[in-house]
Design an enzyme around this catalytic site. Structure first.
Site, PDB file in Angstrom:
ATOM      1  N   ASP A  31      -3.677   6.913  -2.136  1.00 47.22           N
ATOM      2  CA  ASP A  31      -4.883   6.579  -2.891  1.00 47.22           C
ATOM      3  C   ASP A  31      -4.484   5.861  -4.173  1.00 47.22           C
ATOM      4  OD1 ASP A  31      -7.588   6.497  -3.549  1.00 47.22           O
ATOM      5  OD2 ASP A  31      -7.557   8.456  -4.532  1.00 47.22           O
ATOM      6  N   ILE A  82      -4.118   0.228  -9.057  1.00 47.20           N
ATOM      7  CA  ILE A  82      -2.770  -0.079  -9.552  1.00 47.20           C
ATOM      8  C   ILE A  82      -2.490  -1.572  -9.407  1.00 47.20           C
ATOM      9  CG2 ILE A  82      -0.305   0.340  -9.231  1.00 47.20           C
ATOM     10  CD1 ILE A  82      -1.045   3.165  -8.242  1.00 47.20           C
ATOM     11  N   HIS A  88       0.830  -1.219   0.000  1.00 47.00           N
ATOM     12  CA  HIS A  88       0.000   0.000   0.000  1.00 47.00           C
ATOM     13  C   HIS A  88       0.864   1.269   0.000  1.00 47.00           C
ATOM     14  CE1 HIS A  88      -4.337  -0.320   0.120  1.00 47.00           C
ATOM     15  NE2 HIS A  88      -4.443   0.852   0.699  1.00 47.00           N
TER      16      HIS A  88
END
Length: 502
Positions: A327, A332, A323
């Site tokens: 955002d 992705i 992560h």
């Protein structure tokens, strides 16, 4: 029944380690002459008879673990941080040419960065660090003279996931899905494949947003479609390209110039302002090294010719668990699946798999593939959450993200790709082929503009095969009743209604 824990389980209990549980747990039942397995959703519990009982030393317990519990780098990294190395050195020296002793020796130095006071081996055959019939590995490992092992791990100390060769994955590999797809698309002319690709780009984009309960506007849709078009050409798994990717996916106000600097998490607000935490990401200070490791792992798997779906799973799921941005991580993550399958040559040129569409349809399975890691991680992390929703993590966490077992995630991705190739993609191609034939047949009745034909088909299908009077007089008042009847019959003959209702 009185069982004694052995292997990893015995060491974990002895040192009271805080670990993500291993997929396999071993126990000895002294009164039994046979052994058996008990399967649950999370792990396999195997009961061995007394003759299997290892010695009490750390080396003998680790040897037992390597034989029956497998190699778990996350657990090993914690074991090596607390044990008395003198005991380990004594064990290795007593069996220094044995394959298990050599693997334990190598992994101690690999994971800790510390060199044990043991002389290099001078002779003997080289052995694979990971057994190639049990794990996905690099095709050619790096020969390490010190222990005379071939390091065929997928990654490096910075980021090194493990994927086990389960029966599920072996069976799916044998199906050769890439070849199935190639045989499928040769049945369609280039014009249909060209139209299919344009349609699939849009469908994949909307599905990826819908998974996150977002509906993209036309501008965001076009941006993501443009990225998917580039996915077959460029390798996006490098820092600069990932940041560029994030900037193009999210609102400009939330574009990142680097990896995040804040502790983020995934949660939902419950009644009375309470927050339910679903996932906690690595600490920001750990991200740079973890992401460098993920990118290096990506390149190692290309050079090591690792199965493309396993490769895509390791990088895509590894990315979303790290992560790295504030955002856009989920989109992705799914984009990287396309990117890796394309650059590895798994996806045929001129076609794209609507994997996100399958994930959306099978949302429970997709959620379970994420929770297989996150649900085990949350109970292990010490954190506080203030009234403003700012999280602070106090425990050491890097080793959990660094050495993930991504077997369940790989099984999930394989199932999504299989469903895409065997059902989702064929259905889309059949529909587009039928749609194309329908338009040609309609033009033989009346030479209308393409836009009007598309409207006629859409409105008629929406009304169960019959154009409504309202739409008929609003958009097609120039057509005769006889022409309307003939056009409706074409839709029935081409069976478009079947595809519309599926």
């Amino acid at each position: 029944m009185k069982y004694s824990a052995e292997g990893y389980e015995a060491i974990i209990q002895k040192y009271n380690l805080n670990v993500i549980p291993n997929w396999h747990r071993s126990f000895i039942w002294k009164e039994s002459q046979t052994h058996h397995k008990q399967k649950s959703n999370d792990y396999i519990k195997e009961i061995f008879p007394a003759k299997y009982k290892p010695g009490k030393s750390i080396g003998e317990q680790l040897e037992f673990a390597f034989k029956y519990d497998g190699i778990n780098l996350s657990i090993l990294s914690q074991i090596f941080s607390v044990i008395d190395t003198n005991d380990l050195i004594e064990y290795i020296k007593s069996k220094r040419t044995g394959k298990y002793a050599r693997r334990i020796w190598f992994l101690y130095e690999f994971l800790t960065g510390k060199k044990l006071p043991i002389d290099d081996l001078k002779q003997g055959n080289y052995i694979d660090l990971l057994e190639v019939d049990q794990y996905y590995t690099l095709s050619k490992g790096t020969s390490v003279k010190r222990q005379r092992v071939r390091n065929n791990l997928l990654g490096t100390k910075a980021f090194c996931p493990i994927v086990r060769k389960t029966e599920t994955l072996k069976n799916m590999e044998n199906e050769d899905l890439a070849q199935v797809c190639k045989e499928l698309i040769v049945n369609y002319p280039p014009e249909i494949l060209r139209k299919a690709l344009a349609y699939l780009y849009t469908k994949e984009t909307k599905s990826s947003f819908f998974i996150e309960h977002e509906e993209p506007n036309n501008t965001r849709t076009e941006r993501f479609v443009a990225l998917l078009q580039e996915a077959q050409e460029d390798d996006f798994c490098q820092k600069e390209r990932l940041i560029e990717l994030q900037n193009r996916i999210v609102d400009k106000r939330f574009a990142d110039k680097d990896y995040r600097k804040n502790q983020n998490y995934v949660g939902e607000t419950l009644l009375h302002g309470r927050e339910k935490i679903h996932y906690i990401s690595p600490k920001p200070k750990e991200l740079e090294e973890l992401m460098e490791g993920l990118i290096l792992c990506h390149h190692r798997m290309i050079e090591g010719n690792v199965n493309p779906i396993i490769h895509a799973s390791v990088i895509a799921y590894g990315f979303v668990f790290l992560h790295p941005f504030e955002d856009g991580n989920g989109r992705i993550h799914r984009f990287l699946i396309h990117n890796i399958l394309a650059i590895r040559g798994f996806t045929p040129r001129g076609i794209m798999f609507p994997v996100s569409a399958v994930m959306l349809k099978k949302s429970l399975s997709y959620d379970q593939s994420l929770e297989a890691f996150s649900s085990k991680l949350i109970p292990l992390i010490d954190y506080t959450l203030d009234e403003d929703g700012i999280m602070k993590v106090s425990s050491d966490t890097a080793h959990w993200y660094r050495y993930m077992d991504l077997t369940q995630q790989s099984e999930a991705l394989y199932s999504f790709v299989k469903e895409t190739i065997e059902n989702e993609l064929p259905n889309e191609l059949l529909f587009l082929s039928a749609y194309n034939k329908t338009k040609e047949a309609m033009k033989e009745i009346i030479d209308m503009p393409d836009r009007m034909i598309d409207l006629f088909i859409r409105f008629t299908l929406q009304n169960h095969g019959k154009l409504s009077k309202k739409k008929r007089y609003k958009y097609f008042d120039k057509l005769t009743d006889q022409e309307i009847e003939k056009l409706q019959k074409v839709l029935i003959d081409q069976n478009l209604h079947h595809f519309h209702t599926k």
